[in-house]
Design a protein around this motif. Structure first.
Motif, PDB file in Angstrom:
ATOM      1  N   UNK A  32     -15.485 -20.505  57.760  1.00  0.00           N
ATOM      2  CA  UNK A  32     -15.595 -21.036  56.455  1.00  0.00           C
ATOM      3  C   UNK A  32     -14.097 -21.161  55.838  1.00  0.00           C
ATOM      4  N   UNK A  33     -13.597 -22.450  56.263  1.00  0.00           N
ATOM      5  CA  UNK A  33     -12.256 -22.974  55.711  1.00  0.00           C
ATOM      6  C   UNK A  33     -12.466 -23.908  54.836  1.00  0.00           C
ATOM      7  N   UNK A  34     -11.482 -24.845  54.396  1.00  0.00           N
ATOM      8  CA  UNK A  34     -11.790 -26.028  53.698  1.00  0.00           C
ATOM      9  C   UNK A  34     -13.039 -26.769  54.260  1.00  0.00           C
ATOM     10  N   UNK A 114      -7.502 -25.795  57.358  1.00  0.00           N
ATOM     11  CA  UNK A 114      -8.682 -26.364  58.251  1.00  0.00           C
ATOM     12  C   UNK A 114      -8.126 -26.290  59.809  1.00  0.00           C
ATOM     13  N   UNK A 115      -9.267 -26.068  60.499  1.00  0.00           N
ATOM     14  CA  UNK A 115      -8.918 -26.278  62.115  1.00  0.00           C
ATOM     15  C   UNK A 115     -10.366 -27.088  62.558  1.00  0.00           C
ATOM     16  N   UNK A 116      -9.680 -28.069  63.079  1.00  0.00           N
ATOM     17  CA  UNK A 116     -10.842 -29.369  63.189  1.00  0.00           C
ATOM     18  C   UNK A 116     -10.424 -29.951  64.706  1.00  0.00           C
ATOM     19  N   UNK A 117     -11.538 -30.251  65.391  1.00  0.00           N
ATOM     20  CA  UNK A 117     -11.414 -30.814  66.720  1.00  0.00           C
ATOM     21  C   UNK A 117     -11.341 -32.454  66.609  1.00  0.00           C
ATOM     22  N   UNK A 118     -10.331 -32.908  66.957  1.00  0.00           N
ATOM     23  CA  UNK A 118     -10.149 -34.272  66.905  1.00  0.00           C
ATOM     24  C   UNK A 118     -10.245 -35.420  67.907  1.00  0.00           C
TER      25      UNK A 118
END
Length: 271
Positions: A32-34, A114-118
């Motif tokens: 649970x980040x941004x 955040x850590x997102x798959x782009x």
DNA sequence: CGAGCAACCTGCATGC
DNA sequence: TGCATGCAGGTTGCTC
């Protein structure tokens, strides 16, 4: 948080340890980040090689063959190389474990990052596609600011902190750059002259470049990719100095709030 | 469209 | 010592 110099410092610090290294495993302790860390991060990363580490604005990009991981450090995040013998501390939310045993460890008490798959076209990701130019590139110049600022009534400080205008200028360096350029933070952006924009652009570039050279600004807990703090704090002229004397003219520095952010300036040197 | 601000969350300093 | 308050490096997304 990390502003651009701190993110660049992180990028340079982790690069030699992770580029061309393969990922063994990803451990997400707190998704649970941004925005929640998606399942793709733990599912797709293992077995892949990190081809390149780069930066766009305040985002770090881990480029893999199959796509890209976007990482933002928010206000309190850090990303560093840890050894497997190191104990896990509170707020160590993600470990990206490499095949050689090194760990790329994401730590973020406030979880604004955040850590997102782009996917394969990260620069077309919704969070990146509308970003303004890099402040240290030639695309960031007087004409750019002057043109975009016409008919804008917002305060110049808010204007240069808007990542759609230019990326990477956060609260510390906005205060510092406006002091260096002699511009009052609440002047309307649309009323700033070409001559002042020339000074402002030069100040932003100079201050960011110097801060990068010194490993960024550590206020409380920022550490670069090697786990060490930055040393630019000692170079700050106005940020955090409200009520103290101006280093140029000795006038007492004024502190106000602008766009919910603390803003410090010299009433005599800036107009 | 632009401007202003609440919200997200934890830690820390300050004051009672 | 405890509790309440306000502030902190960012940015989105809401209202007007």
């Amino acid at each position: 948080m990390p502003e651009l110099p701190e993110v660049e410092t992180t990028c340079r610090g982790i690069r030699p340890h992770v580029e061309n290294k393969s990922i063994r495993e990803v451990i997400v302790r707190q998704p649970q980040l941004r925005w929640p860390i998606s399942a793709e991060i733990s599912r797709l990363l293992p077995g892949q090689r990190i081809k390149k580490v780069s930066r766009r604005g305040k985002y770090l990009l881990l480029n893999l063959a199959a796509g890209c991981v976007l990482i933002h450090l928010g206000m309190s995040g850090s990303l560093r190389i840890a050894k497997k013998s190191e104990e896990i501390k509170k707020h160590d939310h993600v470990d990206i474990i490499l095949k050689n045993g090194d760990i790329l460890r994401y730590h973020d008490p406030r979880r604004f990052g955040c850590m997102l798959w782009a996917g394969a076209q990260p620069l077309k990701h919704v969070l990146l596609e509308k970003l303004g130019p890099e402040p240290l590139s030639d695309d960031f110049n007087m004409n750019h600011l002057f043109t975009l600022s016409r008919k804008r009534s917002a305060a110049i400080k808010n204007f240069i902190m808007d990542s759609h205008i230019v990326v990477g200028v956060g609260n510390i360096y906005a205060n510092e750059a406006l002091f260096a350029a002699g511009i009052k933070p609440r002047r309307q952006a649309g009323k700033v002259s070409k001559a002042s924009y020339i000074k402002l652009v030069a100040s932003i570039k100079k201050i960011l470049a110097e801060a990068i050279e010194q490993g960024g600004t550590t206020l409380r807990d920022f550490v670069g990719g090697d786990g060490k703090p930055g040393y630019f704090k000692q170079s700050l002229s106005v940020y955090g100095r409200g009520g103290e004397n101006c280093l140029k003219c000795q006038t007492v520095l004024k502190e106000i709030r602008l766009g919910q952010r603390s803003t410090v300036y010299c009433p005599k040197c800036q107009s």
